[in-house]
Write a protein that holds these residues in place. Structure first.
Motif, PDB file in Angstrom:
ATOM      1  N   ALA A  33      13.941  67.256  -4.569  1.00 53.43           N
ATOM      2  CA  ALA A  33      14.824  67.784  -5.610  1.00 53.43           C
ATOM      3  C   ALA A  33      15.384  66.660  -6.468  1.00 53.43           C
ATOM      4  O   ALA A  33      15.507  66.793  -7.689  1.00 53.43           O
ATOM      5  N   ALA A  34      15.703  65.537  -5.848  1.00 52.27           N
ATOM      6  CA  ALA A  34      16.235  64.403  -6.602  1.00 52.27           C
ATOM      7  C   ALA A  34      15.177  63.811  -7.523  1.00 52.27           C
ATOM      8  O   ALA A  34      15.487  63.394  -8.638  1.00 52.27           O
ATOM      9  N   VAL A  35      13.931  63.802  -7.077  1.00 54.77           N
ATOM     10  CA  VAL A  35      12.854  63.265  -7.901  1.00 54.77           C
ATOM     11  C   VAL A  35      12.538  64.210  -9.054  1.00 54.77           C
ATOM     12  O   VAL A  35      12.404  63.795 -10.200  1.00 54.77           O
ATOM     13  N   VAL A  36      12.435  65.507  -8.765  1.00 57.21           N
ATOM     14  CA  VAL A  36      12.019  66.478  -9.774  1.00 57.21           C
ATOM     15  C   VAL A  36      13.143  66.807 -10.748  1.00 57.21           C
ATOM     16  O   VAL A  36      12.952  66.777 -11.968  1.00 57.21           O
ATOM     17  N   VAL A  37      14.325  67.116 -10.227  1.00 51.36           N
ATOM     18  CA  VAL A  37      15.437  67.559 -11.074  1.00 51.36           C
ATOM     19  C   VAL A  37      16.337  66.403 -11.462  1.00 51.36           C
ATOM     20  O   VAL A  37      16.856  66.354 -12.564  1.00 51.36           O
ATOM     21  N   GLY A  38      16.545  65.467 -10.555  1.00 55.24           N
ATOM     22  CA  GLY A  38      17.388  64.317 -10.832  1.00 55.24           C
ATOM     23  C   GLY A  38      18.690  64.368 -10.067  1.00 55.24           C
ATOM     24  O   GLY A  38      18.939  65.277  -9.268  1.00 55.24           O
ATOM     25  N   THR A  39      19.533  63.393 -10.335  1.00 54.82           N
ATOM     26  CA  THR A  39      20.825  63.306  -9.648  1.00 54.82           C
ATOM     27  C   THR A  39      21.970  63.198 -10.646  1.00 54.82           C
ATOM     28  O   THR A  39      23.024  62.662 -10.320  1.00 54.82           O
ATOM     29  N   SER A  40      21.777  63.729 -11.827  1.00 53.69           N
ATOM     30  CA  SER A  40      22.836  63.695 -12.841  1.00 53.69           C
ATOM     31  C   SER A  40      23.824  64.831 -12.600  1.00 53.69           C
ATOM     32  O   SER A  40      23.621  65.692 -11.742  1.00 53.69           O
ATOM     33  N   ALA A  41      24.884  64.853 -13.385  1.00 49.36           N
ATOM     34  CA  ALA A  41      25.874  65.925 -13.263  1.00 49.36           C
ATOM     35  C   ALA A  41      25.264  67.278 -13.626  1.00 49.36           C
ATOM     36  O   ALA A  41      25.595  68.297 -13.017  1.00 49.36           O
ATOM     37  N   ALA A  42      24.361  67.301 -14.578  1.00 49.78           N
ATOM     38  CA  ALA A  42      23.698  68.553 -14.947  1.00 49.78           C
ATOM     39  C   ALA A  42      22.777  69.040 -13.842  1.00 49.78           C
ATOM     40  O   ALA A  42      22.610  70.248 -13.633  1.00 49.78           O
ATOM     41  N   ALA A  43      22.178  68.115 -13.105  1.00 48.90           N
ATOM     42  CA  ALA A  43      21.286  68.490 -12.008  1.00 48.90           C
ATOM     43  C   ALA A  43      22.044  69.156 -10.864  1.00 48.90           C
ATOM     44  O   ALA A  43      21.478  69.954 -10.119  1.00 48.90           O
ATOM     45  N   ALA A  44      23.316  68.850 -10.753  1.00 47.56           N
ATOM     46  CA  ALA A  44      24.111  69.431  -9.673  1.00 47.56           C
ATOM     47  C   ALA A  44      24.260  70.939  -9.810  1.00 47.56           C
ATOM     48  O   ALA A  44      24.458  71.636  -8.816  1.00 47.56           O
ATOM     49  N   THR A  45      24.163  71.459 -11.023  1.00 49.85           N
ATOM     50  CA  THR A  45      24.304  72.897 -11.233  1.00 49.85           C
ATOM     51  C   THR A  45      22.971  73.590 -11.488  1.00 49.85           C
ATOM     52  O   THR A  45      22.944  74.790 -11.711  1.00 49.85           O
TER      53      THR A  45
END
Length: 104
Positions: A33-45
């Motif tokens: 999930a971190a690789v595909v979506v990322g670890t930004s604030a937007a990725a958290a939602t």
């Protein structure tokens, strides 16, 4: 002393195997999930981060069968356990990745 031969895994080894695979599946799902979506604030939602969790749960059953765990004996409690442990480890790992802002 037992004179009969056993096939398959014993109860303890079966439990440790299922737990280990569920935990590793959750950590792998968080990394995916971190690789595909990322670890930004937007990725958290972003709800797409849940897709690796669903995939990790689905992939575990063929792996368990290949290892020698009889998944035909699984009841509702066992299926819930696999799903919960995978989700819990995904949640913890992904939360750590989001908090630290790690980039993969």
């Amino acid at each position: 002393m037992a004179t009969e031969t056993q096939t398959g895994l014993t109860g303890h080894v079966r439990g440790v195997t299922v737990t280990t695979l569920a935990c590793l599946g959750g950590v792998a799902a968080a990394l995916a999930a971190a690789v595909v979506v990322g670890t930004s604030a937007a990725a958290a939602t972003d709800t797409q981060t849940l897709l690796p969790v669903v995939a990790a749960v689905a992939i575990q059953y063929p792996i368990l069968k290949a290892i020698g765990v009889d998944t035909g004996d699984f009841g509702a409690k066992d299926h819930l356990y696999v799903g919960f442990m995978t989700f819990a480890l995904w949640f913890i790992t992904y939360a750590i990745l989001l908090t630290t802002g790690a980039t993969l």
